[in-house]
Design a protein around this motif. Sequence first.
Motif, PDB file in Angstrom:
ATOM      1  N   LEU A 171       1.083  -1.090  -0.178  1.00 59.23           N
ATOM      2  CA  LEU A 171       0.057  -0.221   0.101  1.00 59.23           C
ATOM      3  C   LEU A 171       0.171   1.098   0.251  1.00 59.23           C
ATOM      4  O   LEU A 171       1.535   1.441   0.971  1.00 59.23           O
ATOM      5  N   THR A 172       0.655   1.939  -1.248  1.00 60.71           N
ATOM      6  CA  THR A 172       1.247   3.359  -1.317  1.00 60.71           C
ATOM      7  C   THR A 172       0.818   3.837  -0.221  1.00 60.71           C
ATOM      8  O   THR A 172      -0.412   4.071   0.166  1.00 60.71           O
ATOM      9  N   ASN A 173       1.371   5.022  -0.033  1.00 62.52           N
ATOM     10  CA  ASN A 173       0.790   6.524   0.802  1.00 62.52           C
ATOM     11  C   ASN A 173      -0.420   7.255  -0.912  1.00 62.52           C
ATOM     12  O   ASN A 173      -1.282   6.903   0.146  1.00 62.52           O
ATOM     13  N   TYR A 174       0.082   7.028  -1.602  1.00 65.23           N
ATOM     14  CA  TYR A 174      -0.756   7.387  -2.881  1.00 65.23           C
ATOM     15  C   TYR A 174      -2.492   6.168  -2.225  1.00 65.23           C
ATOM     16  O   TYR A 174      -3.369   7.132  -2.236  1.00 65.23           O
ATOM     17  N   LEU A 175      -1.845   5.866  -2.561  1.00 67.68           N
ATOM     18  CA  LEU A 175      -3.446   4.738  -2.406  1.00 67.68           C
ATOM     19  C   LEU A 175      -3.589   4.319  -1.151  1.00 67.68           C
ATOM     20  O   LEU A 175      -4.835   3.875  -1.869  1.00 67.68           O
TER      21      LEU A 175
END
Length: 276
Positions: free
Chosen positions: A124-128
């Motif tokens: 989970l990226t920060n954007y996701l």
Amino acid sequence: MPKLEINGVGIYYELDGTGEETIVFLNGIMMSTASWADFVEVYTRNGYRMLRVDFRDQGQSDKCLEKYNINQHVEDIRGLFDHLGLARVHMMGISYGGQVALLFALKYGARLKSLILANTTARLTNYLKAIGQAWDEAARTGEGEKFFKLAMPYIYSDRFYETHYDWLKEREKFFSQLLTKDWFDAYLRLSSSHGDYNILDQLGEIEVPTLVIGADKDIVTPLEEVKKIHEAIKNSLFIVLPEAGHASCYEKKDEFNAAILGFLALQKSKQNVVVP
């Protein structure tokens, strides 16, 4: 259609076709078995049995009022396979379903003949996370039409909006009738099940033949994240569907199916190779 109690929860599934090999479709977080209805004929006509599954809190499976971790789906699916007598299957997971498929491959890789991962990510990226939080806020409104308006522009590409706008507006009306308080509550439990999901450094352990599918206009799971999966899983194949967003299975349905069927045919041809 049947519902089986597994780990204390009724899991709904549909199994179509009479082929010797089975391909399992695992849903994205907003999907259900019904989302794949138009795909069944394609795979059964090509000689496969197609197994569709609703995760707990999804579709016609039971709602689960207690919180759980995404790994719970892995055990639910294993229990379903045991009940159906499926020793080894082909598994396709898209988005959230792809995350579950990766976890399944890591724990029960011996149960898989092949693995197909579409528009998914190993972390989970920060954007996701930010997109997920935006969807959660939209879900908390409890309004289907508003949820559709706020969530769908992330899922479909700009090109699809230009060419299928009337269809999208009809879907918006459908969502306003379909999405109930129970649906939103279940969605929020599914959304919270991710925890601190990050298995990128474990993917090298997967030895199952793997196809990774990305889309060049996907902003939810962008190509650079999808490619990380391909690079981490040894000998995996990587296909990019052009001019498609996160919902590549709908935007490029024919290409999506052709990629999967071609990959399955390749696996079958390898099985039939006779070594002198």
